[in-house]
Design an enzyme around this catalytic site. Structure first.
Site, PDB file in Angstrom:
ATOM      1  CD  GLU A  98      -2.682   0.784   2.284  1.00  0.00           C
ATOM      2  OE1 GLU A  98      -3.631   0.472   2.067  1.00  0.00           O
ATOM      3  OE2 GLU A  98      -2.188   1.569   3.808  1.00  0.00           O
ATOM      4  CD  GLU A 165     -14.323   2.781   4.215  1.00  0.00           C
ATOM      5  OE1 GLU A 165     -13.103   2.510   4.225  1.00  0.00           O
ATOM      6  OE2 GLU A 165     -14.006   1.195   4.718  1.00  0.00           O
ATOM      7  CG  ASP A 268     -11.634  -4.031   6.537  1.00  0.00           C
ATOM      8  OD1 ASP A 268     -10.274  -3.764   5.998  1.00  0.00           O
ATOM      9  OD2 ASP A 268     -12.768  -2.885   6.399  1.00  0.00           O
TER      10      ASP A 268
HETATM   11 ZN   LIG Z   1      -9.201  -1.876   4.321  1.00  0.00          ZN
END
Ligand SMILES: [Zn+2]
Length: 314
Positions: A98, A165, A268
């Site tokens: 990331e 989200e 998640d």
């Molecule tokens: Zn996430």
């Protein structure tokens, strides 16, 4: 129903964030932006401990995945600590490294560092592949998305993005207001260009959908957005328990399925979800969508093929 002997897919984890399980909101939920700021502060607070807490969380997470019958995982790592254990761990799937950043030059510097690391790791790929995650639209400069997606397409690297989200994300991108504007000011980035578009339209505009990414969450979507995702051939990770605990709304799963979008379930991280057992995620999804999606259709998502954007970009 799929049992522990099946090949279960957990499309979205951050195994290393298991060391912040104490930040997981209660059933009644917590507001999104204060939660993410708490997470950022917690990461800063444990920095003196080095990588040890993340490494331990990754090892424990892999054990939990195995115990729940999960054989395919889409994991995101910001530290890089989950890459080695996942490459060597016998699980199938993709581990995404990331990057984020609202300062354009700094973010592009991080991207070139990430590209170098990912290229190294890819030499060790087996059943587990290595991809790139560009974190989210509120935390990343548009140039990071443009360049990251271009590289993923050119090099056939899988891409993962958190998108659509929370209501706060919509408010920021469409109107330039709300909690995420405060978040950006708190991190001293007042010049973030407001696109005036929905998250998915913005991703299309940036060229990100051309990389056919794994799009995580996709709760705040219009019918046009769903059509954009379907046209692009992107896949979606659905994480209903995390959405509930961060007071996000119901993801319109029935519309995605009707549009032919590939959807997989994800737990998640343990910082916003009570477990890494994707069978429990399926039960939560069945309850959430009881009025609109048959339970068997949701259980079928547990072993959906090619759920992580494992596609040939060539
Ligand atoms: Zn996430």
């Amino acid at each position: 129903m799929a049992d522990s002997s099946s090949s279960l897919v957990n499309a979205h984890t951050h195994l290393e964030l298991g060391c912040f399980a104490h930040l997981c909101p209660p059933d009644s939920g917590a507001s999104f932006v204060p939660w993410i700021i708490e997470l950022i502060n917690a990461r800063r607070d444990i920095a003196p401990q080095g990588m040890a807490p993340f490494r331990a969380a990754v090892e424990a997470g892999i054990e939990t995945l195995r115990a729940s019958g999960t054989t395919v995982v889409g994991d995101i790592t910001a530290t890089g600590e989950s890459v080695g254990p996942l490459l060597d761990g016998g699980l199938n799937g993709i581990v995404y490294y990331e990057v984020l950043g609202l300062n354009g030059d700094e973010a592009l510097g991080r991207l070139s560092d990430a590209r170098r690391k990912i290229n190294e790791w890819r030499r060790r790929e087996g059943v587990m592949r290595v991809g790139l995650s560009v974190h989210a639209l509120y935390s990343c400069h548009p140039d990071l998305f443009r360049e990251g997606a271009r590289w993923c397409v050119a090099e056939s690297v899988p891409l993962c993005v958190h998108a659509a989200e929370s209501p706060a994300e919509i408010e920021l991108l469409v109107n330039g207001t709300g909690d995420f504007r405060e978040y950006q000011r708190a991190f001293n980035f007042p010049d973030f260009p407001i696109p005036g578009l929905s998250p998915i339209a913005y991703l299309e505009d940036l060229g990100v959908l051309e990389a056919r990414p794994l799009l995580v969450h996709c709760v705040e979507v219009s019918d046009d957005d769903i059509a954009r995702i379907a046209r692009s051939g992107s896949t979606v990770a659905h994480c209903p328990r995390s959405n509930a605990r961060l007071r996000c709304r119901r993801m319109p799963l029935e519309k995605f399925l009707a549009a032919g979008v590939a959807v997989a379930l994800g737990t998640d991280s343990l910082s916003s979800s009570p477990s890494l057992d994707v069978r429990e995620e399926a039960e939560a999804a069945i309850a959430l969508h009881a009025a609109t999606v048959p339970a068997d259709s949701i259980r079928a998502l547990l072993d959906s093929p090619m759920p992580l954007g494992e596609i040939d970009h060539a």
